[in-house]
Write an enzyme that holds these catalytic residues in place. Structure first.
Site, PDB file in Angstrom:
ATOM      1  N   TYR A  59      -3.416  -4.003 -11.004  1.00 56.22           N
ATOM      2  CA  TYR A  59      -3.935  -2.773 -11.194  1.00 56.22           C
ATOM      3  C   TYR A  59      -3.599  -2.518 -12.768  1.00 56.22           C
ATOM      4  O   TYR A  59      -2.549  -2.420 -13.229  1.00 56.22           O
ATOM      5  CB  TYR A  59      -3.343  -1.717 -10.409  1.00 56.22           C
ATOM      6  N   HIS A 126      -1.418 -10.602  -2.817  1.00 57.88           N
ATOM      7  CA  HIS A 126      -2.573  -9.594  -2.676  1.00 57.88           C
ATOM      8  C   HIS A 126      -3.759 -10.057  -2.007  1.00 57.88           C
ATOM      9  O   HIS A 126      -4.539  -9.505  -1.275  1.00 57.88           O
ATOM     10  CB  HIS A 126      -2.963  -9.222  -4.306  1.00 57.88           C
ATOM     11  N   SER A 205      -6.933   2.698   1.562  1.00 61.63           N
ATOM     12  CA  SER A 205      -8.022   3.415   1.428  1.00 61.63           C
ATOM     13  C   SER A 205      -8.215   4.116   2.937  1.00 61.63           C
ATOM     14  O   SER A 205      -9.195   3.982   3.305  1.00 61.63           O
ATOM     15  CB  SER A 205      -8.964   2.496   1.248  1.00 61.63           C
ATOM     16  N   LEU A 207      -8.640   6.935   3.415  1.00 65.32           N
ATOM     17  CA  LEU A 207      -9.531   8.038   3.406  1.00 65.32           C
ATOM     18  C   LEU A 207     -10.764   7.563   2.944  1.00 65.32           C
ATOM     19  O   LEU A 207     -11.860   8.362   2.347  1.00 65.32           O
ATOM     20  CB  LEU A 207      -9.123   9.084   2.486  1.00 65.32           C
TER      21      LEU A 207
END
Length: 330
Positions: A59, A126, A205, A207
């Protein structure tokens, strides 16, 4: 201002706050951000009992880890800190996955430096490297545990076969995968195997990348660099069809006096006591709204109504574009 008490849940043997904070958007994916605002939000989360922080060396090309390191300086003992490794450049490719033992060790040391800590509480791969046996990757991760650099191990977006092979090398505490009302892929096979093996579930995620909150009816207000502009579910045609889900959620939420986002997040929280979602936000306002979802009680009837509003398999468009989907372990 919320007064909700944040309970604890267990991911394997690791105790975490029942809701975490996904920090990706503070550095990556959703346009420009504000470090000062993000640090204030992280500290507000800790004050309110959301102590499970999630990041990755990917990120912002390391910026997110550095940001979190600054935010938690002086508060390390309050935090369950999770980060990830695996995305790297290899053989001139713009993005590639690495899981070889040498890279695992290198990546961990780099993350520790950026975070400014002496150990990581939960260290994930990841994405699974298809070129390296998972036994090698997890074996190297286990060495990090033995060295005291890492406490618990996790995988992200891993298949059932990979989970079984990895867990046979060293206990896997958590699987992080996308799970929400519009992404339910892991319910049929992956979640049951996690429960069989005692692996906790960390939905990212939850949402629907903000879509299930009802705040987005198009991509027009999003930054040009916002990754959602490239995702099929936000594309013309698909977006309009998916808005029907949000309309139904809004109706159900109004009946309970909550927001659509809170209802969608409460649905995820009700998936089990081994589930700790990590909704992401850069703003204290939405952090506090998300925490409020923990106080929502959903009956069997409520859950059935929510399921009917967002039936599995009815969402228009895949969750990633073809390139991103190619990185998901099959």
């Amino acid at each position: 201002m919320t007064t909700t008490t944040v309970p604890q849940r267990k991911l394997g043997e690791l105790e975490v706050s029942a809701q975490g904070l996904g920090c990706m958007g503070m550095s990556h994916g959703y346009g420009e951000s504000d470090d000062a605002q993000s640090i204030a939000t992280i500290n507000r989360a800790l004050d309110l009992g959301v102590t499970f922080l999630d990041t990755s060396d990917f990120y912002g090309a390391g910026h997110n880890e550095e940001l979190i390191g600054r935010a938690i300086a002086g508060r390390r003992d309050e935090v369950v800190l999770a980060t990830k490794f695996g995305f790297a450049n290899r053989l001139g490719e713009p993005t590639a996955i690495r899981g070889d033992a040498a890279y695992v060790r290198q990546a961990c040391d780099a993350s520790l430096r950026r975070l400014g800590v002496d150990h990581i509480d939960l260290y994930y791969q990841h994405r699974v490297d298809p070129q390296v046996p998972i036994e090698e990757t997890v074996g190297a991760m286990a060495e990090l545990v033995a060295a005291g650099k890492v406490r618990y191990l996790g995988l992200s977006e891993a298949s059932v076969a990979t989970l079984r092979r990895a867990h046979a090398v060293h206990p896997i505490a958590a699987l992080q995968s996308e799970w929400s009302l519009w992404t339910r892929d892991l319910e049929q096979e992956v979640a049951p195997v996690c429960r069989e093996l005692g692996i906790g579930l960390v939905p990212f995620s939850p949402l629907g990348r903000g879509f299930l909150t009802g705040r987005y009816t198009s991509v027009e207000g999003m930054a040009e660099t916002d990754v959602r502009r490239t995702q099929p579910r936000f594309a013309d045609g698909n977006l309009e069809q998916n808005l029907a889900i949000v309309e139904k959620l809004n109706e159900l939420a109004a009946e309970k006096g909550v927001t659509a986002g809170q209802l969608a997040l409460a649905w995820v929280q009700h998936r089990g006591d081994d589930v700790a979602p990590i909704p992401g936000t850069r703003r204290q306002k939405y952090l506090e709204e998300n925490i409020g979802a923990l106080a929502i009680e959903l009956s069997a009837g409520d859950l059935a109504a929510i399921d009917a509003a967002a039936p599995a398999g009815q969402v228009a468009g895949t969750r990633y574009d073809e390139v991103s989907l190619s990185f998901v372990d099959g």
